[in-house]
Design an enzyme around this catalytic site. Structure first.
Site, mmCIF file in Angstrom:
data_model
loop_
_atom_site.group_PDB
_atom_site.id
_atom_site.type_symbol
_atom_site.label_atom_id
_atom_site.label_comp_id
_atom_site.label_asym_id
_atom_site.label_seq_id
_atom_site.Cartn_x
_atom_site.Cartn_y
_atom_site.Cartn_z
ATOM 1 N N PHE A 140 0.665 -1.561 0.139
ATOM 2 C CA PHE A 140 -0.059 -0.151 -0.042
ATOM 3 C C PHE A 140 0.745 1.420 0.376
ATOM 4 O O PHE A 140 1.243 1.759 0.695
ATOM 5 C CB PHE A 140 -1.197 -0.082 0.799
ATOM 6 C CG PHE A 140 -1.348 0.643 1.673
ATOM 7 C CD1 PHE A 140 -2.940 0.892 1.154
ATOM 8 C CD2 PHE A 140 -1.273 2.192 1.643
ATOM 9 C CE1 PHE A 140 -4.272 2.785 0.077
ATOM 10 C CE2 PHE A 140 -2.764 3.759 2.125
ATOM 11 C CZ PHE A 140 -3.282 3.534 0.946
ATOM 12 N N ASP A 225 9.857 2.311 0.684
ATOM 13 C CA ASP A 225 8.558 3.301 1.538
ATOM 14 C C ASP A 225 9.146 2.989 2.984
ATOM 15 O O ASP A 225 8.538 1.875 3.367
ATOM 16 C CB ASP A 225 7.404 2.863 0.571
ATOM 17 C CG ASP A 225 5.684 3.332 1.264
ATOM 18 O OD1 ASP A 225 6.240 3.990 2.457
ATOM 19 O OD2 ASP A 225 5.354 3.391 1.080
ATOM 20 N N LYS A 254 4.220 10.646 7.951
ATOM 21 C CA LYS A 254 3.352 10.498 8.891
ATOM 22 C C LYS A 254 3.982 10.892 9.840
ATOM 23 O O LYS A 254 3.704 12.136 10.011
ATOM 24 C CB LYS A 254 3.418 8.552 9.135
ATOM 25 C CG LYS A 254 2.260 8.216 8.404
ATOM 26 C CD LYS A 254 1.996 6.910 8.021
ATOM 27 C CE LYS A 254 0.771 6.196 7.611
ATOM 28 N NZ LYS A 254 -0.468 6.612 8.003
#
Length: 403
Positions: A140, A225, A254
């Protein structure tokens, strides 16, 4: 639920686009590792805004830094330099070992930039625009079109086809499947160092080292990532640092801003000198003084409060307690993860357990239908782990039972 909270929920349902199935609670404020709703109910938060609030809520030094920057300058544009962006980039380079930084507004935008950088790198090598990127199944990377194109879950992509082209999918921790995808058009291999939404699957040392060797041999870019697993969550500032397998391009977001929307993609000097140049990429808000003041202060606080060291200590305690829970309940089939990014795998849907936990004042989140994900603030203590385990134990007994 009070009439006030119900009124706000009704207003949201009539005004906001229905792209989220929200829990029936309106959160108002936070303090440390706890959140409070409009009715004053207290919740132990083991989600931290989906791995965002690494320093917990209402960290005074963080709050003061943002307030001070608001009084100076919030935005200018990237036609000019600003001190917070320069300081944030300098500090981010230091902790990552990377050479060039581009600030974005989100993780998905960081992935978009990484894809563009990789394709430009390939274009400058041979003038071709048909280069391929290898991503992983069950991955994802975000909801924008480029990020969605490299997200290895067909259900997220099917309604939005066609995606950007020339993407192949291999299997995480299966080096042979990666080799089978490589062609003379392959320009990059992209994956999460620890898969999040896909089920909390950490990359193995053998896989990381194997992919790095393939990339070195064939002049392919390794893109990692680190949006969810980075920023100290695994006990290292970035998860790949545990193995010493450095990427050519890295994305983060984040916890980078601990609540302020900010992301970044970083690259080595080799990629920086042979990819994006003036006019190739841009953003209006990316790298603005307010967001970068947050990044700069977050990086300072990580060092001052020894966050990675604390994660290395407390994560072992969390793992032990989760393992004990697994041994206690036959419905729990596995525990996996790294640091304070953990998952308990159940033999059934976990939504009833998460819903019951919310009723009891514990905020949890899933990763897929059968996994409870644990991504708390990085400042949690043993007492918070004990509190969480006690509530979760009750919820499992009440919704599933015990054999």
């Amino acid at each position: 639920m009070s009439e006030t909270m119900k009124a706000y929920i009704d207003a949201a349902e009539s005004a906001l686009l229905h792209t989220y199935n929200r829990y029936q609670v309106v959160l108002e404020k936070g303090d440390g590792v706890y959140l409070y709703d409009l009715d004053g109910k207290k919740y132990l938060d083991f989600v931290s805004g989906i791995a965002v609030f690494a320093l917990g809520y209402h960290n005074k030094a963080y709050d003061d830094a943002l307030k001070a920057q608001i009084d100076k300058l919030i935005h200018t544009s990237n036609y000019y330099y600003n001190v917070p962006a320069i300081e944030a980039a300098r500090k981010l380079k230091k902790v990552s070992g990377m050479d060039r930084v581009f600030f974005t507004n989100s993780g998905a935008e960081a992935i978009e930039g990484a894809i563009k950088a990789a394709r430009k790198y390939g274009y400058l090598k041979d003038g071709s625009t048909d280069h391929e990127i290898i991503a992983m199944e069950h991955s994802f990377h975000g909801r924008t079109m480029g990020a969605l194109s490299v997200t290895g879950n067909p259900k997220y992509r099917e309604a939005f086809q066609p995606m950007i082209g020339n993407i192949r999918f291999a299997r995480m921790n299966d080096l042979e499947s990666v080799k089978a995808c490589i062609t003379d058009k392959t320009v990059a291999i992209l994956f999460e160092t620890v898969q999040g939404e896909g089920g909390i699957y950490p990359a193995t040392r053998e896989f990381l080292e194997g992919v790095r060797a393939l990339c070195d041999e064939k002049d392919i870019l390794l893109i990692l990532d680190e949006i969810q697993c980075g920023m100290g969550r695994t006990g290292y500032m970035f998860a790949w640092q545990q193995f010493g397998v450095k990427p050519d391009i890295m994305t983060c977001a984040k916890a980078l801003g601990c609540g302020v929307p900010v992301g970044a993609f970083l690259m080595t000097e080799k990629v920086g000198a042979n990819s994006l140049t003036a006019g190739d990429h841009g953003t209006t808000y990316g790298g603005n003084p307010l967001a970068c003041a947050a990044v700069s202060k977050v990086l300072d606080l990580f060092e001052e409060e020894k966050i990675t060291e604390h994660v290395g200590q407390i994560s072992g305690y969390l793992e032990t307690k989760l393992d004990a829970l697994k041994e206690q309940f036959s419905c729990i089939t596995d525990r996996r993860g790294s640091g304070l990014m953990q998952g308990l795998v159940f033999d059934q849907a976990v939504a009833p357990i998460i819903n019951r936990a919310l009723e009891k004042g514990l905020i949890l989140i899933n990763a897929g239908t059968d996994i409870i994900r644990f991504v708390p603030s990085l400042i949690i203590q043993e007492e918070h782990v004990d509190e969480m385990i006690a509530i979760l134990d009750e919820c499992i007994r009440e919704t599933v039972g015990k054999e």
